[in-house]
Design a protein around this motif. Structure first.
Motif, PDB file in Angstrom:
ATOM      1  N   SER A 113      -2.380  -9.541  -9.481  1.00 34.37           N
ATOM      2  CA  SER A 113      -1.059 -10.125  -9.656  1.00 34.37           C
ATOM      3  C   SER A 113      -0.553 -10.592  -8.294  1.00 34.37           C
ATOM      4  O   SER A 113      -1.116 -10.228  -7.261  1.00 34.37           O
ATOM      5  CB  SER A 113      -0.086  -9.115 -10.264  1.00 34.37           C
ATOM      6  OG  SER A 113       0.149  -8.049  -9.360  1.00 34.37           O
ATOM      7  N   ASN A 114       0.525 -11.381  -8.296  1.00 34.90           N
ATOM      8  CA  ASN A 114       1.041 -11.855  -7.006  1.00 34.90           C
ATOM      9  C   ASN A 114       1.895 -10.802  -6.309  1.00 34.90           C
ATOM     10  O   ASN A 114       2.305 -10.995  -5.164  1.00 34.90           O
ATOM     11  CB  ASN A 114       1.813 -13.171  -7.165  1.00 34.90           C
ATOM     12  CG  ASN A 114       3.072 -13.010  -8.007  1.00 34.90           C
ATOM     13  OD1 ASN A 114       3.292 -11.975  -8.630  1.00 34.90           O
ATOM     14  ND2 ASN A 114       3.879 -14.054  -8.046  1.00 34.90           N
ATOM     15  N   TYR A 115       2.164  -9.696  -6.997  1.00 35.19           N
ATOM     16  CA  TYR A 115       2.807  -8.535  -6.376  1.00 35.19           C
ATOM     17  C   TYR A 115       1.918  -7.335  -6.690  1.00 35.19           C
ATOM     18  O   TYR A 115       2.006  -6.727  -7.737  1.00 35.19           O
ATOM     19  CB  TYR A 115       4.223  -8.321  -6.913  1.00 35.19           C
ATOM     20  CG  TYR A 115       4.993  -7.235  -6.183  1.00 35.19           C
ATOM     21  CD1 TYR A 115       5.446  -7.434  -4.889  1.00 35.19           C
ATOM     22  CD2 TYR A 115       5.259  -6.014  -6.801  1.00 35.19           C
ATOM     23  CE1 TYR A 115       6.141  -6.440  -4.213  1.00 35.19           C
ATOM     24  CE2 TYR A 115       5.960  -5.018  -6.142  1.00 35.19           C
ATOM     25  CZ  TYR A 115       6.400  -5.241  -4.851  1.00 35.19           C
ATOM     26  OH  TYR A 115       7.096  -4.249  -4.176  1.00 35.19           O
ATOM     27  N   TRP A 116       1.009  -7.055  -5.764  1.00 37.46           N
ATOM     28  CA  TRP A 116      -0.082  -6.106  -5.993  1.00 37.46           C
ATOM     29  C   TRP A 116       0.237  -4.791  -5.288  1.00 37.46           C
ATOM     30  O   TRP A 116       0.380  -4.762  -4.066  1.00 37.46           O
ATOM     31  CB  TRP A 116      -1.369  -6.716  -5.454  1.00 37.46           C
ATOM     32  CG  TRP A 116      -2.623  -5.939  -5.733  1.00 37.46           C
ATOM     33  CD1 TRP A 116      -2.779  -4.859  -6.539  1.00 37.46           C
ATOM     34  CD2 TRP A 116      -3.925  -6.232  -5.206  1.00 37.46           C
ATOM     35  NE1 TRP A 116      -4.081  -4.441  -6.547  1.00 37.46           N
ATOM     36  CE2 TRP A 116      -4.814  -5.267  -5.738  1.00 37.46           C
ATOM     37  CE3 TRP A 116      -4.418  -7.202  -4.336  1.00 37.46           C
ATOM     38  CZ2 TRP A 116      -6.161  -5.256  -5.412  1.00 37.46           C
ATOM     39  CZ3 TRP A 116      -5.767  -7.190  -4.022  1.00 37.46           C
ATOM     40  CH2 TRP A 116      -6.627  -6.232  -4.562  1.00 37.46           C
ATOM     41  N   ILE A 117       0.335  -3.737  -6.056  1.00 41.98           N
ATOM     42  CA  ILE A 117       0.620  -2.411  -5.503  1.00 41.98           C
ATOM     43  C   ILE A 117      -0.661  -1.586  -5.491  1.00 41.98           C
ATOM     44  O   ILE A 117      -1.307  -1.417  -6.534  1.00 41.98           O
ATOM     45  CB  ILE A 117       1.702  -1.676  -6.320  1.00 41.98           C
ATOM     46  CG1 ILE A 117       3.020  -2.449  -6.253  1.00 41.98           C
ATOM     47  CG2 ILE A 117       1.885  -0.254  -5.804  1.00 41.98           C
ATOM     48  CD1 ILE A 117       4.101  -1.875  -7.125  1.00 41.98           C
ATOM     49  N   LEU A 118      -1.025  -1.068  -4.320  1.00 47.67           N
ATOM     50  CA  LEU A 118      -2.196  -0.215  -4.183  1.00 47.67           C
ATOM     51  C   LEU A 118      -1.730   1.221  -4.032  1.00 47.67           C
ATOM     52  O   LEU A 118      -1.151   1.599  -3.007  1.00 47.67           O
ATOM     53  CB  LEU A 118      -3.027  -0.613  -2.959  1.00 47.67           C
ATOM     54  CG  LEU A 118      -3.539  -2.048  -2.880  1.00 47.67           C
ATOM     55  CD1 LEU A 118      -4.376  -2.232  -1.622  1.00 47.67           C
ATOM     56  CD2 LEU A 118      -4.342  -2.410  -4.110  1.00 47.67           C
ATOM     57  N   GLU A 119      -1.953   2.010  -5.058  1.00 51.71           N
ATOM     58  CA  GLU A 119      -1.650   3.431  -4.984  1.00 51.71           C
ATOM     59  C   GLU A 119      -2.813   4.140  -4.290  1.00 51.71           C
ATOM     60  O   GLU A 119      -3.803   3.520  -3.909  1.00 51.71           O
ATOM     61  CB  GLU A 119      -1.408   3.996  -6.390  1.00 51.71           C
ATOM     62  CG  GLU A 119      -0.283   3.328  -7.170  1.00 51.71           C
ATOM     63  CD  GLU A 119       1.119   3.674  -6.665  1.00 51.71           C
ATOM     64  OE1 GLU A 119       1.229   4.453  -5.677  1.00 51.71           O
ATOM     65  OE2 GLU A 119       2.105   3.176  -7.247  1.00 51.71           O
ATOM     66  N   GLN A 120      -2.694   5.447  -4.155  1.00 54.98           N
ATOM     67  CA  GLN A 120      -3.680   6.220  -3.404  1.00 54.98           C
ATOM     68  C   GLN A 120      -5.112   5.985  -3.890  1.00 54.98           C
ATOM     69  O   GLN A 120      -6.014   5.741  -3.084  1.00 54.98           O
ATOM     70  CB  GLN A 120      -3.325   7.714  -3.493  1.00 54.98           C
ATOM     71  CG  GLN A 120      -4.317   8.661  -2.830  1.00 54.98           C
ATOM     72  CD  GLN A 120      -4.216   8.692  -1.313  1.00 54.98           C
ATOM     73  OE1 GLN A 120      -3.452   7.950  -0.703  1.00 54.98           O
ATOM     74  NE2 GLN A 120      -4.989   9.551  -0.699  1.00 54.98           N
ATOM     75  N   ALA A 121      -5.323   6.031  -5.195  1.00 52.27           N
ATOM     76  CA  ALA A 121      -6.680   5.849  -5.737  1.00 52.27           C
ATOM     77  C   ALA A 121      -7.216   4.454  -5.429  1.00 52.27           C
ATOM     78  O   ALA A 121      -8.409   4.282  -5.147  1.00 52.27           O
ATOM     79  CB  ALA A 121      -6.683   6.099  -7.242  1.00 52.27           C
ATOM     80  N   ASP A 122      -6.351   3.442  -5.484  1.00 51.85           N
ATOM     81  CA  ASP A 122      -6.770   2.074  -5.178  1.00 51.85           C
ATOM     82  C   ASP A 122      -7.158   1.946  -3.712  1.00 51.85           C
ATOM     83  O   ASP A 122      -8.111   1.235  -3.364  1.00 51.85           O
ATOM     84  CB  ASP A 122      -5.634   1.093  -5.488  1.00 51.85           C
ATOM     85  CG  ASP A 122      -5.169   1.161  -6.928  1.00 51.85           C
ATOM     86  OD1 ASP A 122      -6.033   1.079  -7.815  1.00 51.85           O
ATOM     87  OD2 ASP A 122      -3.960   1.302  -7.158  1.00 51.85           O
ATOM     88  N   LEU A 182       0.850  -1.189   0.000  1.00 59.63           N
ATOM     89  CA  LEU A 182       0.000   0.000   0.000  1.00 59.63           C
ATOM     90  C   LEU A 182       0.889   1.243   0.000  1.00 59.63           C
ATOM     91  O   LEU A 182       1.834   1.334   0.793  1.00 59.63           O
ATOM     92  CB  LEU A 182      -0.915   0.040   1.220  1.00 59.63           C
ATOM     93  CG  LEU A 182      -2.124  -0.895   1.214  1.00 59.63           C
ATOM     94  CD1 LEU A 182      -1.706  -2.307   1.637  1.00 59.63           C
ATOM     95  CD2 LEU A 182      -3.230  -0.392   2.125  1.00 59.63           C
ATOM     96  N   ARG A 183       0.575   2.177  -0.884  1.00 63.31           N
ATOM     97  CA  ARG A 183       1.329   3.425  -0.974  1.00 63.31           C
ATOM     98  C   ARG A 183       0.395   4.625  -0.774  1.00 63.31           C
ATOM     99  O   ARG A 183       0.037   5.324  -1.724  1.00 63.31           O
ATOM    100  CB  ARG A 183       2.026   3.538  -2.332  1.00 63.31           C
ATOM    101  CG  ARG A 183       3.100   2.483  -2.574  1.00 63.31           C
ATOM    102  CD  ARG A 183       3.668   2.619  -3.970  1.00 63.31           C
ATOM    103  NE  ARG A 183       4.732   1.644  -4.213  1.00 63.31           N
ATOM    104  CZ  ARG A 183       5.248   1.410  -5.426  1.00 63.31           C
ATOM    105  NH1 ARG A 183       4.775   2.059  -6.488  1.00 63.31           N
ATOM    106  NH2 ARG A 183       6.217   0.516  -5.570  1.00 63.31           N
ATOM    107  N   PRO A 184      -0.019   4.850   0.471  1.00 61.32           N
ATOM    108  CA  PRO A 184      -0.931   5.977   0.731  1.00 61.32           C
ATOM    109  C   PRO A 184      -0.215   7.316   0.704  1.00 61.32           C
ATOM    110  O   PRO A 184       1.012   7.389   0.838  1.00 61.32           O
ATOM    111  CB  PRO A 184      -1.445   5.660   2.144  1.00 61.32           C
ATOM    112  CG  PRO A 184      -0.293   4.946   2.790  1.00 61.32           C
ATOM    113  CD  PRO A 184       0.315   4.106   1.694  1.00 61.32           C
TER     114      PRO A 184
END
Length: 233
Positions: free
Chosen positions: A213-222, A151-153
């Motif tokens: 994906s098995n490496y899931w990145i959540l940006e702010q909108a996600d 998670l990248r808040p």
């Protein structure tokens, strides 16, 4: 089928939300914590380990039998609280990497890490704080978990027991933007409750085979989408 989880950083702003959210869901039958002080939520499903010596946390995590299906890490401190950059690095980077390695060695399937937005962009990528977060992210990726979620808040909004230096002013500014337009606030920050819920929601989706994906990145909108717009308690 209900699974088990462990939450590291469970007494922090976001970690507390992750813990209380996981405890409230039928998806988790047991939730473990490892912390220096007792977590705030209470539940028959909570198995809390109190350990003031953080150098023992990796062995504490490794000793959970059977290993938890998911490990959440919202672990972090500040330069002021740690007593300098070198000490902050030991927590924000080194301890997180050690915990991720211990989780992988123990057979944990999913590792969820609360990182920070904008750490790879110039010029912030040159800051020590950004290098800490990027280093942890890259280490988690190299460990090749069955599922990793990052998670990248943006700015984390919420009440802290010990305010960050300059934090109240910045949070007040972002809340002010939110009064004008929710979209403006969503671009720059998110409530801790939203971030914590997004972390848990993403882990549940991953367990259901719905991660992209098995490496899931959540940006702010996600994070906003999973933690608020699509959230169902």
């Amino acid at each position: 089928m209900a699974s088990t989880a462990a939450v590291i950083g469970s007494t922090g702003l976001v970690g507390n939300v992750i813990l209380s959210t996981a405890l409230g869901l039928d998806a988790f039958k047991t939730v473990y914590t490892i912390s220096r002080r007792a977590p705030k939520p209470e539940s028959p499903k909570l198995a809390a380990t109190l350990e003031t010596d953080t150098t023992k946390w990796t062995s504490n995590l490794s000793s959970i039998t059977p290993p938890p299906s998911t490990v959440f890490s919202a672990l972090g401190t500040t330069r002021v609280a740690a007593g300098g950059i070198a000490n902050q690095w030991k927590v924000d980077h080194d301890l997180n990497v050690e915990l991720a390695k211990a989780a992988r060695a123990a057979g944990v399937k999913t590792f969820v890490f609360v990182s920070s937005g904008g750490t790879r962009a110039f010029p912030s990528s040159n800051l020590p704080y950004s290098k800490m977060k990027v280093g942890v992210e890259d280490s988690i990726k190299s460990l090749d978990f069955s599922q990793a979620i990052i998670l990248r808040p943006g700015i984390i909004l919420g009440h802290r027991d010990v305010p960050h230096q300059g934090g109240p002013l910045l949070i007040g500014l972002i809340h002010g933007l939110g009064k004008i337009s929710q979209g403006w606030q969503d671009k720059w920050g998110a409530e801790a409750e939203v971030i914590g819920r997004a972390a848990v929601h993403a882990s549940v989706l991953a367990a259901e085979g719905k991660a992209p994906s098995n490496y899931w990145i959540l940006e702010q909108a996600d994070i906003i989408r999973l933690g608020r717009d699509e959230w169902k308690a």
